[in-house]
Design a protein around this motif. Structure first.
Motif, PDB file in Angstrom:
ATOM      1  N   GLU A 119      41.071   3.288  13.659  1.00  0.00           N
ATOM      2  CA  GLU A 119      42.112   4.298  13.493  1.00  0.00           C
ATOM      3  C   GLU A 119      42.358   5.012  14.819  1.00  0.00           C
ATOM      4  O   GLU A 119      41.479   5.113  15.661  1.00  0.00           O
ATOM      5  CB  GLU A 119      41.687   5.332  12.437  1.00  0.00           C
ATOM      6  CG  GLU A 119      41.393   4.736  11.064  1.00  0.00           C
ATOM      7  CD  GLU A 119      42.645   4.435  10.268  1.00  0.00           C
ATOM      8  OE1 GLU A 119      43.749   4.541  10.832  1.00  0.00           O
ATOM      9  OE2 GLU A 119      42.516   4.098   9.077  1.00  0.00           O
ATOM     10  N   GLY A 120      43.560   5.519  14.979  1.00  0.00           N
ATOM     11  CA  GLY A 120      43.896   6.255  16.188  1.00  0.00           C
ATOM     12  C   GLY A 120      45.074   5.624  16.889  1.00  0.00           C
ATOM     13  O   GLY A 120      45.674   4.646  16.421  1.00  0.00           O
ATOM     14  N   TYR A 121      45.411   6.159  18.021  1.00  0.00           N
ATOM     15  CA  TYR A 121      46.594   5.711  18.761  1.00  0.00           C
ATOM     16  C   TYR A 121      46.490   4.229  19.095  1.00  0.00           C
ATOM     17  O   TYR A 121      45.536   3.781  19.711  1.00  0.00           O
ATOM     18  CB  TYR A 121      46.734   6.509  20.062  1.00  0.00           C
ATOM     19  CG  TYR A 121      47.922   6.082  20.896  1.00  0.00           C
ATOM     20  CD1 TYR A 121      49.214   6.451  20.525  1.00  0.00           C
ATOM     21  CD2 TYR A 121      47.754   5.297  22.019  1.00  0.00           C
ATOM     22  CE1 TYR A 121      50.301   6.056  21.283  1.00  0.00           C
ATOM     23  CE2 TYR A 121      48.837   4.892  22.782  1.00  0.00           C
ATOM     24  CZ  TYR A 121      50.113   5.278  22.409  1.00  0.00           C
ATOM     25  OH  TYR A 121      51.189   4.869  23.153  1.00  0.00           O
ATOM     26  N   GLY A 122      47.467   3.454  18.667  1.00  0.00           N
ATOM     27  CA  GLY A 122      47.482   2.018  18.959  1.00  0.00           C
ATOM     28  C   GLY A 122      46.666   1.191  17.988  1.00  0.00           C
ATOM     29  O   GLY A 122      47.070   0.103  17.617  1.00  0.00           O
ATOM     30  N   GLY A 123      45.499   1.693  17.576  1.00  0.00           N
ATOM     31  CA  GLY A 123      44.640   0.962  16.657  1.00  0.00           C
ATOM     32  C   GLY A 123      44.133  -0.346  17.229  1.00  0.00           C
ATOM     33  O   GLY A 123      44.300  -0.650  18.415  1.00  0.00           O
TER      34      GLY A 123
END
Length: 202
Positions: A119-123
């Protein structure tokens, strides 16, 4: 300059896995992976091997290539969708969401594996695992097979099966240096049989 060297490391790893996916022969691709990583570990500023050890490091210990450890698997919806969360040192917090469960490993390795989405920016996809060699012949915390944020991605077949070649399994950076904190393989990704392929302890 540290950020510049890190960008160069990531670029070289991305180019390496691009060449791996384009290769016609898996063992030839593995030899390229082996030789390129040996050079990076011994020479690059971002190597997980401490600077005082690099000149004498030699080569990353690996099991011999085993074509029986290459799989093309289908993916299913995971039974357990609980998100795993933890801290990874200076990199902060990480959350791993189960994205898929493999179908095609159990007959050979005794169990299927969960593929996670970071999870998170861009993954990115992430597949850590342990097996019967962990803590004996390989690092007890497990090895990684896929980590697409860091470009470790073997691709898919034309009909959409995920390529999982355990000859490309590698130890996380925290195995090589205490300067790193890495997410380890969860219990559901422990294979009961040995995987004598990929990186091993020296």
């Amino acid at each position: 300059m540290n950020a510049v060297s890190l960008a160069d490391w990531r670029r070289r790893i991305a180019e390496l896995y691009t060449d791996i996916r384009r290769a016609d022969d898996p063992e030839t691709a593995w030899a390229l992976w082996r030789d390129t990583r040996d050079a990076l570990f011994c020479e690059h500023e971002q190597s997980p091997i401490s600077e005082d050890r690099r000149a004498d490091y030699g080569a990353i210990p690996l099991f011999d290539y085993d074509p029986e450890m290459r799989f093309e698997v289908d993916l299913e919806t995971p039974e357990n969708e609980d998100v795993l969360a933890g801290e990874i040192g200076n990199d902060g917090h990480i959350s791993l969401r189960p994205a898929a469960r493999t179908r095609g490993l159990a007959s050979k390795l005794g169990r299927e594996l969960t593929v996670y989405w970071i999870e998170g920016y861009g993954g990115g996809t992430f597949l850590p695992f342990t097996d019967a060699t962990s803590g004996k012949e390989t690092y007890g915390g497990g090895r990684y097979l896929l980590d697409s944020i860091k470009s470790a991605d073997l691709g898919q077949t034309p009909d959409g099966k995920l390529i999982l070649d355990f000859n490309f399994a590698y130890h996380p950076s925290c195995y090589h240096s205490p300067d790193w904190v890495c997410p380890l393989a969860p219990p559901e990704n422990r294979l009961p049989k040995p995987v004598r392929a990929g990186e091993r302890m020296g």
